[in-house]
Design a protein around this motif. Sequence first.
Motif, PDB file in Angstrom:
ATOM      1  N   ALA A 156     -17.524  26.963   2.887  1.00  0.00           N
ATOM      2  CA  ALA A 156     -16.910  26.050   1.917  1.00  0.00           C
ATOM      3  C   ALA A 156     -17.383  26.431   0.515  1.00  0.00           C
ATOM      4  O   ALA A 156     -18.572  26.675   0.299  1.00  0.00           O
ATOM      5  N   THR A 157     -16.456  26.500  -0.413  1.00  0.00           N
ATOM      6  CA  THR A 157     -16.762  26.903  -1.787  1.00  0.00           C
ATOM      7  C   THR A 157     -16.803  25.699  -2.707  1.00  0.00           C
ATOM      8  O   THR A 157     -15.932  24.821  -2.646  1.00  0.00           O
ATOM      9  N   PHE A 158     -17.808  25.673  -3.561  1.00  0.00           N
ATOM     10  CA  PHE A 158     -17.886  24.695  -4.648  1.00  0.00           C
ATOM     11  C   PHE A 158     -18.097  25.468  -5.952  1.00  0.00           C
ATOM     12  O   PHE A 158     -18.963  26.344  -6.015  1.00  0.00           O
ATOM     13  N   GLU A 159     -17.313  25.152  -6.953  1.00  0.00           N
ATOM     14  CA  GLU A 159     -17.463  25.790  -8.262  1.00  0.00           C
ATOM     15  C   GLU A 159     -17.969  24.762  -9.272  1.00  0.00           C
ATOM     16  O   GLU A 159     -17.320  23.735  -9.494  1.00  0.00           O
ATOM     17  N   LEU A 160     -19.120  25.036  -9.854  1.00  0.00           N
ATOM     18  CA  LEU A 160     -19.660  24.191 -10.916  1.00  0.00           C
ATOM     19  C   LEU A 160     -19.334  24.827 -12.263  1.00  0.00           C
ATOM     20  O   LEU A 160     -19.788  25.942 -12.556  1.00  0.00           O
ATOM     21  N   ILE A 161     -18.552  24.136 -13.069  1.00  0.00           N
ATOM     22  CA  ILE A 161     -18.221  24.616 -14.409  1.00  0.00           C
ATOM     23  C   ILE A 161     -19.069  23.849 -15.419  1.00  0.00           C
ATOM     24  O   ILE A 161     -19.143  22.621 -15.378  1.00  0.00           O
ATOM     25  N   THR A 162     -19.702  24.602 -16.300  1.00  0.00           N
ATOM     26  CA  THR A 162     -20.536  24.009 -17.348  1.00  0.00           C
ATOM     27  C   THR A 162     -19.881  24.254 -18.705  1.00  0.00           C
ATOM     28  O   THR A 162     -19.545  25.396 -19.039  1.00  0.00           O
ATOM     29  N   LEU A 163     -19.684  23.196 -19.453  1.00  0.00           N
ATOM     30  CA  LEU A 163     -19.116  23.265 -20.797  1.00  0.00           C
ATOM     31  C   LEU A 163     -20.183  22.885 -21.803  1.00  0.00           C
ATOM     32  O   LEU A 163     -20.909  21.906 -21.604  1.00  0.00           O
ATOM     33  N   THR A 164     -20.275  23.659 -22.879  1.00  0.00           N
ATOM     34  CA  THR A 164     -21.245  23.392 -23.932  1.00  0.00           C
ATOM     35  C   THR A 164     -20.532  23.362 -25.269  1.00  0.00           C
ATOM     36  O   THR A 164     -19.754  24.277 -25.585  1.00  0.00           O
ATOM     37  N   GLY A 165     -20.776  22.331 -26.053  1.00  0.00           N
ATOM     38  CA  GLY A 165     -20.195  22.236 -27.387  1.00  0.00           C
ATOM     39  C   GLY A 165     -21.083  21.409 -28.296  1.00  0.00           C
ATOM     40  O   GLY A 165     -21.891  20.604 -27.827  1.00  0.00           O
ATOM     41  N   TRP A 166     -20.925  21.621 -29.584  1.00  0.00           N
ATOM     42  CA  TRP A 166     -21.750  20.935 -30.576  1.00  0.00           C
ATOM     43  C   TRP A 166     -20.870  20.133 -31.525  1.00  0.00           C
ATOM     44  O   TRP A 166     -19.765  20.559 -31.873  1.00  0.00           O
ATOM     45  N   CYS A 184     -17.041  11.594 -26.397  1.00  0.00           N
ATOM     46  CA  CYS A 184     -18.407  12.120 -26.473  1.00  0.00           C
ATOM     47  C   CYS A 184     -18.674  12.743 -27.845  1.00  0.00           C
ATOM     48  O   CYS A 184     -19.742  12.528 -28.434  1.00  0.00           O
ATOM     49  N   ARG A 185     -17.724  13.498 -28.353  1.00  0.00           N
ATOM     50  CA  ARG A 185     -17.908  14.135 -29.665  1.00  0.00           C
ATOM     51  C   ARG A 185     -18.090  13.090 -30.765  1.00  0.00           C
ATOM     52  O   ARG A 185     -18.943  13.229 -31.644  1.00  0.00           O
ATOM     53  N   ARG A 186     -17.343  12.014 -30.700  1.00  0.00           N
ATOM     54  CA  ARG A 186     -17.469  10.964 -31.711  1.00  0.00           C
ATOM     55  C   ARG A 186     -18.810  10.247 -31.612  1.00  0.00           C
ATOM     56  O   ARG A 186     -19.341   9.759 -32.613  1.00  0.00           O
ATOM     57  N   ALA A 187     -19.368  10.191 -30.410  1.00  0.00           N
ATOM     58  CA  ALA A 187     -20.655   9.515 -30.226  1.00  0.00           C
ATOM     59  C   ALA A 187     -21.837  10.389 -30.621  1.00  0.00           C
ATOM     60  O   ALA A 187     -22.961   9.895 -30.740  1.00  0.00           O
ATOM     61  N   LEU A 188     -21.593  11.680 -30.830  1.00  0.00           N
ATOM     62  CA  LEU A 188     -22.672  12.584 -31.215  1.00  0.00           C
ATOM     63  C   LEU A 188     -22.946  12.513 -32.717  1.00  0.00           C
ATOM     64  O   LEU A 188     -22.030  12.371 -33.534  1.00  0.00           O
ATOM     65  N   LYS A 189     -24.208  12.650 -33.060  1.00  0.00           N
ATOM     66  CA  LYS A 189     -24.575  12.856 -34.454  1.00  0.00           C
ATOM     67  C   LYS A 189     -24.202  14.281 -34.853  1.00  0.00           C
ATOM     68  O   LYS A 189     -24.006  15.132 -33.987  1.00  0.00           O
ATOM     69  N   PRO A 190     -24.091  14.573 -36.148  1.00  0.00           N
ATOM     70  CA  PRO A 190     -23.833  15.955 -36.557  1.00  0.00           C
ATOM     71  C   PRO A 190     -24.855  16.916 -35.941  1.00  0.00           C
ATOM     72  O   PRO A 190     -26.041  16.618 -35.908  1.00  0.00           O
ATOM     73  N   ASP A 191     -24.371  18.028 -35.423  1.00  0.00           N
ATOM     74  CA  ASP A 191     -25.178  19.039 -34.746  1.00  0.00           C
ATOM     75  C   ASP A 191     -25.755  18.512 -33.431  1.00  0.00           C
ATOM     76  O   ASP A 191     -26.753  19.034 -32.930  1.00  0.00           O
ATOM     77  N   GLY A 192     -25.131  17.487 -32.861  1.00  0.00           N
ATOM     78  CA  GLY A 192     -25.524  17.005 -31.538  1.00  0.00           C
ATOM     79  C   GLY A 192     -24.888  17.852 -30.452  1.00  0.00           C
ATOM     80  O   GLY A 192     -23.824  18.452 -30.639  1.00  0.00           O
ATOM     81  N   LEU A 193     -25.529  17.908 -29.301  1.00  0.00           N
ATOM     82  CA  LEU A 193     -25.112  18.788 -28.199  1.00  0.00           C
ATOM     83  C   LEU A 193     -24.433  18.000 -27.088  1.00  0.00           C
ATOM     84  O   LEU A 193     -24.928  16.954 -26.659  1.00  0.00           O
ATOM     85  N   LEU A 194     -23.300  18.515 -26.620  1.00  0.00           N
ATOM     86  CA  LEU A 194     -22.631  17.975 -25.438  1.00  0.00           C
ATOM     87  C   LEU A 194     -22.720  19.006 -24.321  1.00  0.00           C
ATOM     88  O   LEU A 194     -22.339  20.170 -24.498  1.00  0.00           O
ATOM     89  N   LEU A 195     -23.207  18.578 -23.164  1.00  0.00           N
ATOM     90  CA  LEU A 195     -23.261  19.409 -21.961  1.00  0.00           C
ATOM     91  C   LEU A 195     -22.459  18.713 -20.872  1.00  0.00           C
ATOM     92  O   LEU A 195     -22.727  17.554 -20.541  1.00  0.00           O
ATOM     93  N   VAL A 196     -21.483  19.415 -20.324  1.00  0.00           N
ATOM     94  CA  VAL A 196     -20.635  18.867 -19.277  1.00  0.00           C
ATOM     95  C   VAL A 196     -20.764  19.745 -18.034  1.00  0.00           C
ATOM     96  O   VAL A 196     -20.661  20.972 -18.131  1.00  0.00           O
ATOM     97  N   VAL A 197     -21.011  19.121 -16.891  1.00  0.00           N
ATOM     98  CA  VAL A 197     -20.972  19.842 -15.619  1.00  0.00           C
ATOM     99  C   VAL A 197     -19.972  19.128 -14.718  1.00  0.00           C
ATOM    100  O   VAL A 197     -20.051  17.908 -14.531  1.00  0.00           O
ATOM    101  N   ALA A 198     -19.025  19.896 -14.194  1.00  0.00           N
ATOM    102  CA  ALA A 198     -17.981  19.303 -13.341  1.00  0.00           C
ATOM    103  C   ALA A 198     -17.532  20.324 -12.307  1.00  0.00           C
ATOM    104  O   ALA A 198     -17.794  21.527 -12.440  1.00  0.00           O
ATOM    105  N   LEU A 199     -16.847  19.850 -11.292  1.00  0.00           N
ATOM    106  CA  LEU A 199     -16.301  20.746 -10.281  1.00  0.00           C
ATOM    107  C   LEU A 199     -15.072  21.457 -10.824  1.00  0.00           C
ATOM    108  O   LEU A 199     -14.248  20.857 -11.524  1.00  0.00           O
ATOM    109  N   GLY A 200     -14.963  22.756 -10.508  1.00  0.00           N
ATOM    110  CA  GLY A 200     -13.862  23.563 -11.009  1.00  0.00           C
ATOM    111  C   GLY A 200     -12.839  23.913  -9.950  1.00  0.00           C
ATOM    112  O   GLY A 200     -12.949  23.535  -8.777  1.00  0.00           O
ATOM    113  N   GLY A 201     -11.844  24.692 -10.361  1.00  0.00           N
ATOM    114  CA  GLY A 201     -10.658  24.934  -9.560  1.00  0.00           C
ATOM    115  C   GLY A 201     -10.862  25.659  -8.247  1.00  0.00           C
ATOM    116  O   GLY A 201     -10.020  25.565  -7.349  1.00  0.00           O
ATOM    117  N   GLN A 202     -11.950  26.426  -8.107  1.00  0.00           N
ATOM    118  CA  GLN A 202     -12.180  27.122  -6.840  1.00  0.00           C
ATOM    119  C   GLN A 202     -12.755  26.207  -5.758  1.00  0.00           C
ATOM    120  O   GLN A 202     -12.832  26.590  -4.585  1.00  0.00           O
TER     121      GLN A 202
END
Length: 273
Positions: A231-241, A105-123
Amino acid sequence: MSVTPVLFDRLALAKHRNRARFNPAVFLHEEALADVQDRIALVNKSFTAPAIVAPFPEIWQPHWQTARIVPDDDILDLTENTHDLIVHAMALHWANDPVGQLIQCRRALKPDGLLLVVALGGQTLHELRAALGQAEIEVTGGLSPRIAPMGEIRDLGALLQRAGLALPVADSAVLKTSYATPLHLMHDLRAMGETNALSTRIRMSTRRSVIQRAMELYADAYADETGRIIATFELITLTGWAPDSSQPQPLRPGSAVQRLADVLNTAETPLKD
């Protein structure tokens, strides 16, 4: 020569997802979608070349008509230096190589492009994991892999830096849901396409006695005051540029022009050798 371990059976995962499309339960995707939309609305920037990595594109496509939809395969169908926004939507927890996904994903981004990831977490589903594990040990004397290992927020946040992304941020939201019985939860997981696709899973049906004991243990340990199970669901959001010279840069060590003690208006106490 290192080989990436194959944690997940991608063929089984595809079958589970296709089955789920007939009667989907998409509330987790809707939560993730709302979170992503809120975060993008706070960014003072217009995105003109978005891409969305998604196992269920029908949920995400209507909200980004111009976005390129990409399946969450091990090798992502992304072109280098093409997108100013990539959303990795509810799929990283099924990746055999999570850091590899982020690097692609980082390689596919233009400079100063934003990556947003949402995934299920450990809880996520820690109640079901505990009940099934205890039941299987009691009934069979052994333990088999049934629920996929999901990353903790600290570990997933570190992956952003390993992937070479700038200004990394990781946070989580814990969602508590309730069901009439554990069996209703399992039916919902099937409708989400989130059932067991581990490569090391047992390929035969689970014993009825194991399921019955797990249901009893779950209801005993995780029921609310009304008798419904939690039942617990954990949504983890990752943000990087994607790195760019226009972004804030840390100062070099020793380059400060003012002492911290002066800023705080306090006396500086030297440390003993």
